[in-house]
Write a protein that holds these residues in place. Structure first.
Motif: not given
Length: 588
Positions: A13, A102, A105, A125, A128, A132-133, A319-321, A323-324
């Motif tokens: 990020w 956003r 994501l 979701w 997220r 999270d953003i 948590r966002l990582n 997803l990637e």
């Protein structure tokens, strides 16, 4: 220490933020200018007041009041203007960063397969994409700019003190740097557990609240409302406990700021007074130096609250990582485009089991379809029809077998080409809060109003839309709630008509439509599907149901197994002779 605090989770990020590095540096410069003006205002004011008092009659003593007076006004105006510009500019930057985050994501979510998406609730979701953003928006405004500016100001203050008392500058500089280290890394370590617990309990409470409201009727029917409410209250108590721990850690950091700055100011005053007694500095300078040290507290005060909550930002980033990482596990090499025209379809030994399911959703399914053909696939609910649609649109990935379009493995097809050449009308119609035109232009952003009216006319919606006072600008409501089920389905068909796919998948396309509407719509659909490959997914074909138009093949699914695949008996071959081919059982 940084790795122990999980700073590595923030690196992806930080790289995303670096795309706007020029704005970030400008924003940090405005913040530094604001704090520097505050320090200059307090220090110069103290010097001027003291110098005036010590000289008695300032003008008669030869003290120039205009230069320091002008300097004080300049610092005051600069502080006010710089703070306004800093808030305006940095918050605009944060909004731009939020849009970047956003957008990034949402692009990741759109590329995840259905199996990965099914592992989380819809509320998770949504968390997220929103909470999270929103947490990451403080990455620059709270965790990057303030500590860097504070460290730069500590260096500037140390250099300023060294002009008169180098020993004092070394002591104060070392003390303030140690305080800076604790207020950043120390506070982050102290509040890590509480801030991470706060995120987990808040997400759990949000999910429980949504489930309670959505399932209230079922809870009442089974007399479980009180028990579910107790779970909500218990989760709320845990959240409040975590918030109290976090508040205590933040209060400790704020108290340390006051203590460290106060001690540094007293030490500066003590040593400056000793230097004044030995005529090393003037009385005005003796007062100016501790006031300059006191003003640095404004920069340090920004650190405790931000770094005590670092665990919140770290958890959101992790948590966002994830997803990637899930996206990266998907097959790579998706670069082959699909040609224009109808698409050939081939499934060979395809099998799929949903996570945690006892039975296979699809078991060794094999079929092939030439370009321009139309297949009707029947089966009861749960037989696997929608699973095949999800596989063909790469919303799901098969566990076994091979899927090909135009003899190209599905996993190798370019993402954009796949979305452009394969169209799906599912049982669930996805409409977004906006106007009729907005929802239609999802299929073709460049479509003119005239073409949108043509699409509505094709879907037998033009007369209805023309009777609306706002026409194409009529809002459809959240999720299309302002429309009936039949209107929503026809609007989705109109959206499909605006595209030029080579494979069209229609899942229960006539659900919710009356026979009068179907009598007008089915021939239009038949004409539009000419020159395209079509797959109809229906529960069954009987005398009471409306048969899909122009079907050339049929197949039947029973509990994930293809029991037959044959040329439809009512349709002739290419030479025009009507034939009936025997069923072809192809399960492995």
């Amino acid at each position: 220490m940084g790795d122990g605090l999980g700073i590595g989770a923030l690196r992806p990020w930080l790289r995303l933020l670096a795309r706007r590095r020029r704005r970030l540096w400008v924003g940090a410069g405005l913040l530094g200018l604001t704090l520097l003006a505050a320090i200059g205002l307090l220090a110069l004011s103290g010097w001027f007041i003291t110098a005036s008092a010590l000289t008695g009659m300032a003008i008669r003593a030869g003290l120039d009041v205009h230069v320091p007076g002008g300097g004080i006004r300049a610092f005051a105006v600069t502080r006010t203007v710089a703070r306004y510009l800093e808030r305006l500019y940095n918050h605009d930057t944060v909004l731009r960063l939020l849009a970047d985050l956003r957008g990034s994501l949402f692009a990741v979510l759109s590329r995840l397969d259905g199996a990965t998406l099914a592992k989380q609730r819809s509320s998770d979701w949504l968390t997220r994409l929103t909470a999270d953003i929103d947490t990451l928006d403080g990455l620059y405004l709270r965790l990057l700019a303030p500590p860097l500016v504070a460290l730069a100001l500590i260096g500037s203050l140390t250099a300023f003190l060294a002009l008169w008392l180098p020993t004092l500058a070394g002591l104060v500089g070392a003390g303030l740097v140690l305080a800076w280290l604790w207020l950043s890394f120390g506070q982050a370590w102290l509040g890590m557990a509480a801030s991470r617990a706060q995120v987990e309990h808040r997400q759990r409470l949000r999910s429980l609240s949504v489930e309670h409201l959505q399932g209230l009727a079922e809870l009442e029917a089974h007399d479980c409302t009180a028990r579910h409410r107790h779970r909500l209250l218990a989760c709320e108590r845990r959240l409040h406990a975590a918030q109290r721990r976090l508040a205590r850690c933040t209060a400790l950091g704020s108290a340390l700021v006051g203590l460290v700055v106060g001690l540094a100011m007293l030490a500066t005053l003590w040593l400056a007074a000793a230097a004044w007694q030995h005529d090393a500095v003037s009385g005005a300078v003796m007062v100016m130096l501790p006031l300059a040290v006191l003003a640095i507290g404004e920069a340090l005060a920004l650190l405790p609250n931000a770094f005590t909550s670092l665990g919140t930002t770290r958890t959101a980033a992790e948590r966002l990582n994830a997803l990637e990482a899930a996206e990266r596990r998907a097959p790579s090499g998706r670069s082959r485009p699909l040609a224009d025209g109808p698409l050939e379809l081939s499934l060979e030994g395809v099998g799929l089991r949903y996570p945690g399911a006892w039975h296979m959703a699809l078991d060794a399914v094999s079929l092939s379809l030439k370009g321009g053909s139309r297949l009707v696939l029947t089966g009861t609910s749960g037989a696997g029809k929608s699973t095949i649609a999800a596989l063909l649109t790469r919303q799901l990935l098969p566990d076994t077998g091979d899927i090909r379009l135009n003899d190209i493995p599905l996993a190798e097809i370019d993402e954009g080409s796949l979305r452009e050449r394969v169209a799906l009308l599912g049982q669930r119609i996805d409409l977004f809060e906006g106007s009729l035109a907005d929802n239609l232009r999802i299929a073709d952003p460049a479509a003119t109003d005239e073409r949108l009216w043509q699409a509505l006319d094709w879907a037998t919606l033009a007369d209805w839309a023309e009777a609306l006072s706002a026409g194409l600008a009529t809002p459809v409501g959240e999720g299309g709630h302002a429309l009936s089920g039949g209107q929503a389905r026809r609007l989705a068909l109109a959206r499909l008509w605006l595209r030029d796919p080579g494979l069209v998948i229609l899942d229960e396309p006539f659900a919710g439509l009356d026979r009068a509407t179907l009598a007008s719509l089915v021939p239009r659909l038949d004409g539009w599907l000419r020159g395209r490959t079509a797959l109809f997914l229906v529960h069954q074909l009987d005398d009471d149901s409306v048969a899909p138009p122009g079907v050339t093949h049929r197949a039947h699914l029973v509990e994930g197994e293809l029991t037959d695949f044959a040329r439809y008996c009512a349709i002739g071959q290419d030479d025009g002779k009507a034939t009936t081919m025997p069923n072809e059982v192809r399960n492995g």
